[in-house]
Design an enzyme around this catalytic site. Sequence first.
Site, short mmCIF file in Angstrom:
data_model
loop_
_atom_site.label_atom_id
_atom_site.label_comp_id
_atom_site.label_asym_id
_atom_site.label_seq_id
_atom_site.Cartn_x
_atom_site.Cartn_y
_atom_site.Cartn_z
N ARG A 56 -9.34 -0.32 3.54
CA ARG A 56 -8.19 -0.33 4.46
C ARG A 56 -7.28 0.86 4.18
NH1 ARG A 56 -5.57 -5.91 4.11
NH2 ARG A 56 -4.19 -5.02 5.69
N ASN A 89 3.22 -5.43 7.96
CA ASN A 89 2.11 -4.50 7.80
C ASN A 89 2.23 -3.76 6.47
OD1 ASN A 89 1.39 -5.32 10.33
ND2 ASN A 89 2.30 -3.55 11.37
N HIS A 106 5.35 -7.55 2.94
CA HIS A 106 4.04 -7.91 2.37
C HIS A 106 3.45 -6.78 1.52
CE1 HIS A 106 3.28 -11.20 5.64
NE2 HIS A 106 4.17 -11.56 4.73
N ASN A 198 4.17 -9.06 22.66
CA ASN A 198 2.85 -9.28 22.07
C ASN A 198 1.77 -9.17 23.14
OD1 ASN A 198 1.80 -9.81 19.43
ND2 ASN A 198 1.07 -11.79 20.21
N GLU A 200 -0.56 -11.38 23.53
CA GLU A 200 -0.69 -12.73 24.11
C GLU A 200 0.30 -13.63 23.37
OE1 GLU A 200 -4.77 -12.91 23.19
OE2 GLU A 200 -4.41 -13.40 21.09
N ALA A 216 1.17 -3.07 22.89
CA ALA A 216 2.41 -2.58 22.27
C ALA A 216 2.72 -1.14 22.70
CB ALA A 216 2.28 -2.66 20.75
#
Length: 225
Positions: A56, A89, A106, A198, A200, A216
């Site tokens: 990542r 994020n 986070h 968003n 959804e 977005a």
Amino acid sequence: MSKIVILTGAGISAESGLGTFRDEGGLWAQHRIEDVATPEGFARNPDLVHQFYNARRAQSRMAKPNPAHFALAKLQKEHQGAVILVTQNVDSLHEAAGAQNVMHMHGFLDGALCARCDARWQAPLVMEKTMNCPTCNRQTTRPDIVWFGEMPYQMDEIYQHLSEADLFVAIGTSGNVYPAAGFVQEATASGADTLELNLEPSATISEFAQAQFGKASKIVPSWVE
Ligand code: BV8
């Protein structure tokens, strides 16, 4: 000046090519949370966890901010100090777009942490369990990431901002992970207006006074305008 508190999730970085967690084929479809995003998983198999975050980290270092990141940085610049940006994020795309003082609740893909002496330093692209902590020299290096069951960063400051917010906006998050998913209730309790932007409806859509759905990179710039 009215205070806006913005919470972003993986959906804001999706159009920059970074995988989300719970969408089709997302990160949690490829790995079990308990294996790669818990302290127990790290203790069991540090190599697997380092591989997960190394992959990542490499992807995030090649990613570029998209119009949604730039729009939030512009909003922040225009409302000096009255726009608080909190992100779930762990990428640095908000900073790459020019945002300031982003609150990474986070943690950070580009951060390394010593599990023993709490030292923090810039993570190399590839982290391994045999890396020595530069401070205590022990092989107790881990990604500076908040895993499930661990205390997210800057919670007191975030709750303080939510208590002073006039508007709370959640962008690109599915509303599945707490305490972030509970911020909308905190904001509502302090009398703030609430807006979800968003792709959804999120799991907490019923808590929001307003919502706009779409990508977005489209709906965030038009909301900022
Ligand atoms: C804690 C590591 C105590 C970093 C992550 C029951 C009730 C309350 C809590 C719990 C509970 N059971 C368990 C808990 C605790 C647990 C939790 O919430 N578990 C969940 C699964 C139920 N929480 C914790 O353990 C947290 N710590 O509680 O400590 C405490 C409590 C209070 C105060 C202090 C301490 C720690 C949570 C952090 C865990 N770490 N990740 C990493 O690897 O990245 S969480 C992980 O999920 C990521 O950080 C990610 O940011 C986060 C949330 O995911 P989203 O960002 O929302 O991403 P997702 O894929 O889910 O959704 C993407 C959304 O974008 C979708 O809605 C999609 O439609 C949309 N989208 C997609 N494309 C686009 C788009 N939108 C716009 N445009 C697009 N193009």
